[in-house]
Design a protein around this motif. Structure first.
Motif, PDB file in Angstrom:
ATOM      1  N   ASP A  39      29.896  -4.859  26.466  1.00 28.69           N
ATOM      2  CA  ASP A  39      29.245  -5.125  25.181  1.00 28.69           C
ATOM      3  C   ASP A  39      30.200  -4.871  24.022  1.00 28.69           C
ATOM      4  O   ASP A  39      30.242  -5.641  23.051  1.00 28.69           O
ATOM      5  CB  ASP A  39      27.997  -4.249  25.034  1.00 28.69           C
ATOM      6  CG  ASP A  39      26.870  -4.682  25.960  1.00 28.69           C
ATOM      7  OD1 ASP A  39      26.841  -5.865  26.349  1.00 28.69           O
ATOM      8  OD2 ASP A  39      26.036  -3.826  26.303  1.00 28.69           O
ATOM      9  N   LYS A  40      30.974  -3.802  24.121  1.00 18.26           N
ATOM     10  CA  LYS A  40      31.927  -3.494  23.045  1.00 18.26           C
ATOM     11  C   LYS A  40      32.972  -4.608  22.922  1.00 18.26           C
ATOM     12  O   LYS A  40      33.345  -4.999  21.806  1.00 18.26           O
ATOM     13  CB  LYS A  40      32.598  -2.146  23.292  1.00 18.26           C
ATOM     14  CG  LYS A  40      33.519  -1.708  22.149  1.00 18.26           C
ATOM     15  CD  LYS A  40      34.087  -0.331  22.394  1.00 18.26           C
ATOM     16  CE  LYS A  40      34.973   0.110  21.231  1.00 18.26           C
ATOM     17  NZ  LYS A  40      36.112  -0.801  21.010  1.00 18.26           N
ATOM     18  N   LEU A  41      33.475  -5.096  24.055  1.00 17.09           N
ATOM     19  CA  LEU A  41      34.436  -6.201  24.010  1.00 17.09           C
ATOM     20  C   LEU A  41      33.830  -7.428  23.333  1.00 17.09           C
ATOM     21  O   LEU A  41      34.474  -8.115  22.532  1.00 17.09           O
ATOM     22  CB  LEU A  41      34.888  -6.555  25.425  1.00 17.09           C
ATOM     23  CG  LEU A  41      35.835  -5.569  26.117  1.00 17.09           C
ATOM     24  CD1 LEU A  41      36.066  -5.981  27.566  1.00 17.09           C
ATOM     25  CD2 LEU A  41      37.167  -5.496  25.375  1.00 17.09           C
ATOM     26  N   ARG A  42      32.558  -7.702  23.646  1.00 22.17           N
ATOM     27  CA  ARG A  42      31.869  -8.849  23.043  1.00 22.17           C
ATOM     28  C   ARG A  42      31.707  -8.631  21.535  1.00 22.17           C
ATOM     29  O   ARG A  42      31.962  -9.552  20.737  1.00 22.17           O
ATOM     30  CB  ARG A  42      30.510  -9.038  23.713  1.00 22.17           C
ATOM     31  CG  ARG A  42      29.611 -10.078  23.055  1.00 22.17           C
ATOM     32  CD  ARG A  42      28.411 -10.381  23.949  1.00 22.17           C
ATOM     33  NE  ARG A  42      27.667  -9.166  24.280  1.00 22.17           N
ATOM     34  CZ  ARG A  42      26.730  -8.620  23.523  1.00 22.17           C
ATOM     35  NH1 ARG A  42      26.448  -9.174  22.339  1.00 22.17           N
ATOM     36  NH2 ARG A  42      26.083  -7.538  23.914  1.00 22.17           N
ATOM     37  N   TRP A  43      31.297  -7.434  21.127  1.00 20.80           N
ATOM     38  CA  TRP A  43      31.118  -7.154  19.706  1.00 20.80           C
ATOM     39  C   TRP A  43      32.439  -7.269  18.944  1.00 20.80           C
ATOM     40  O   TRP A  43      32.477  -7.766  17.821  1.00 20.80           O
ATOM     41  CB  TRP A  43      30.517  -5.764  19.520  1.00 20.80           C
ATOM     42  CG  TRP A  43      29.122  -5.635  20.051  1.00 20.80           C
ATOM     43  CD1 TRP A  43      28.167  -6.606  20.099  1.00 20.80           C
ATOM     44  CD2 TRP A  43      28.515  -4.454  20.601  1.00 20.80           C
ATOM     45  NE1 TRP A  43      27.007  -6.125  20.651  1.00 20.80           N
ATOM     46  CE2 TRP A  43      27.186  -4.806  20.972  1.00 20.80           C
ATOM     47  CE3 TRP A  43      28.952  -3.153  20.821  1.00 20.80           C
ATOM     48  CZ2 TRP A  43      26.301  -3.886  21.541  1.00 20.80           C
ATOM     49  CZ3 TRP A  43      28.077  -2.234  21.391  1.00 20.80           C
ATOM     50  CH2 TRP A  43      26.764  -2.598  21.742  1.00 20.80           C
ATOM     51  N   ASP A  44      33.517  -6.790  19.578  1.00 16.17           N
ATOM     52  CA  ASP A  44      34.821  -6.837  18.913  1.00 16.17           C
ATOM     53  C   ASP A  44      35.327  -8.269  18.745  1.00 16.17           C
ATOM     54  O   ASP A  44      36.223  -8.522  17.921  1.00 16.17           O
ATOM     55  CB  ASP A  44      35.850  -6.022  19.706  1.00 16.17           C
ATOM     56  CG  ASP A  44      35.669  -4.519  19.520  1.00 16.17           C
ATOM     57  OD1 ASP A  44      35.125  -4.126  18.473  1.00 16.17           O
ATOM     58  OD2 ASP A  44      36.055  -3.754  20.423  1.00 16.17           O
ATOM     59  N   SER A  45      34.775  -9.193  19.517  1.00 15.62           N
ATOM     60  CA  SER A  45      35.203 -10.589  19.421  1.00 15.62           C
ATOM     61  C   SER A  45      34.475 -11.353  18.314  1.00 15.62           C
ATOM     62  O   SER A  45      34.828 -12.495  18.004  1.00 15.62           O
ATOM     63  CB  SER A  45      34.976 -11.307  20.762  1.00 15.62           C
ATOM     64  OG  SER A  45      33.586 -11.508  21.006  1.00 15.62           O
TER      65      SER A  45
END
Length: 417
Positions: A216-222
């Motif tokens: 989820d964090k990777l997705r948010w950072d994108s």
């Protein structure tokens, strides 16, 4: 100003916004479950759903019954004590069982005495061992740290092994009195998962935080700049459709604002300002469900549980009363990532409440449970809107970590205060 707006806390309005936008993430506040906001900032930094950090978070019973979460007793330890204290369906007049129950009571008393002393030692240690990022090692990490509290951890582990042995013997006798309770007792200590503490592998009851926080964090950072999963406005026109209820009266009223030093900022004056407008945005928001293994049988965790009268002073209230160790059972964790809070108030209120305190040595400002770094008024990017209002922006740093916004728990409170 709509009549009654100031009578509610900003947490009431934030909860309503969450419930309206993401009804599946928070409790609908029936008699069976409630949502508590984190009383202080808690990092959501587990890597997998069953690593040591996830276990520590999922295993904390809420200390209080009001609207704000503070981690209290360890659920697995309190649950184990409850199961060994329950009265069998066919009574407890078996002499061998009574003897083992007394042994269990004695060990429980000894365990609690050592745990209390360990807690005192930990808090003294924690007060003098703050990490560079402002956090401290968890008590579980400290108990396994040779340079910390490992000696306390070894004492507790030794007693726990003795408790497990007694539990197994009690389980054998219980088979003829209460098969279901016997099976539940036998599962204690057998349904485990390995975690690492201070480089040492240990076994703990299996608990998992669902979802995929790292993904989820990777997705948010994108996300492109300006994209938010959560974007709401709180002002005098806000109408609460989903009331935020608590098991016990909330202790925090109007305090959506605090700082690192005591100030004379009048929060009530800010909220009742005719131009008050609070925009809360977050890059990410997600709920994570807690799953416990077969060691945990929720059928026995009930406010009307009957407790054997043994050598200890344990009663039903010890587990399910106002200060009980099982009065609420965590079910899910709500995480928010990189919130930005934008506050608009009249120019006069800005001068009275912010400019008047500009010279104070303030390191951080906390709003609705989120803590933002503060380095003078310029860090809040004040903007004069030209209509006798000023807008301030509280922004998360680029390296911010996800934060636990709150916890939803099942209510097992027996109503005794």
């Amino acid at each position: 100003m709509v009549k009654g707006f100031e009578s509610k806390t900003q947490f009431d309005y934030l909860y309503d916004a969450l419930a309206q936008k993401y009804p599946g993430l928070v409790a609908k506040n029936s008699d069976s479950s409630v949502f508590q906001f984190s009383q202080m900032p808690i990092a959501a930094n587990w890597v997998t759903g069953n690593d040591p950090t996830a276990y520590d978070i999922a295993n904390g019973v809420p200390l209080n019954l009001d609207g704000f979460y503070v981690k209290g007793d360890q659920l697995d330890t309190s649950y184990s004590t409850l199961i060994r204290s329950l009265k069998p369906k066919l009574g407890d007049d078996n002499l061998a069982y009574q003897g083992l129950k007394k042994d269990s009571d004695d060990l429980t008393n000894e365990f609690q005495a050592i745990a209390d002393n360990a807690n005192k030692a930990y808090y003294i240690w924690a007060a003098n061992n703050t990490n560079p990022n402002g956090t401290v090692s968890s008590k579980s990490e400290w108990l396994n740290d040779p340079l910390g509290g490992k000696s306390w951890g070894d004492k507790l582990n030794n007693i726990q092994k003795q408790v497990d042995e007694v539990s197994n013997e009690m389980s054998e006798i219980l088979k003829s009195m209460d098969a279901a309770l016997s099976d539940t007792l036998a599962n204690l200590g057998t349904d485990t998962m390995p975690i690492s503490r201070g480089g040492t592998a240990i076994k703990v009851p299996s608990v998992t935080l669902g979802g995929n926080l790292s993904g989820d964090k990777l997705r948010w950072d994108s996300y492109p700049k300006g994209q938010y999963d959560f974007d709401v406005v709180i002002n005098a026109d806000s109408v609460i459709e989903s009331p935020w209820k608590t098991v016990y009266s909330t202790k925090v009223v109007q305090k959506c604002w605090s700082t690192s030093v005591e100030t004379k900022v009048d929060t009530f004056r800010i909220i009742t300002d005719n131009h008050y407008n609070l925009k809360v945005q977050a890059v990410g928001i997600q709920g994570y469900q807690i799953t416990r293994g077969r060691w945990y049988n929720p059928a026995f965790v009930t406010p009307d549980a009957q407790i054997v009268q043994g050598a200890t002073s344990l009663t039903n209230d010890s587990f399910f009363g106002l200060n009980g160790c099982l009065h609420m059972i965590p079910e899910s964790i709500l995480v928010m990532y990189k919130p930005t809070i934008t506050l608009t108030i009249s120019s006069q209120t800005y001068k009275q409440q912010f400019e008047a305190n500009a010279n104070l040595d303030i390191n951080w400002i906390e709003m609705i449970g989120f803590r933002f770094s503060f380095n003078g008024l310029a860090s809040l990017q004040p903007v004069d809107n030209g209509d006798n209002t000023v807008t301030l922006t509280f922004r998360s740093p680029d390296n911010a970590v996800p934060q636990i916004l709150g916890v939803t728990s099942k209510v097992e409170f027996n109503g005794n205060k």
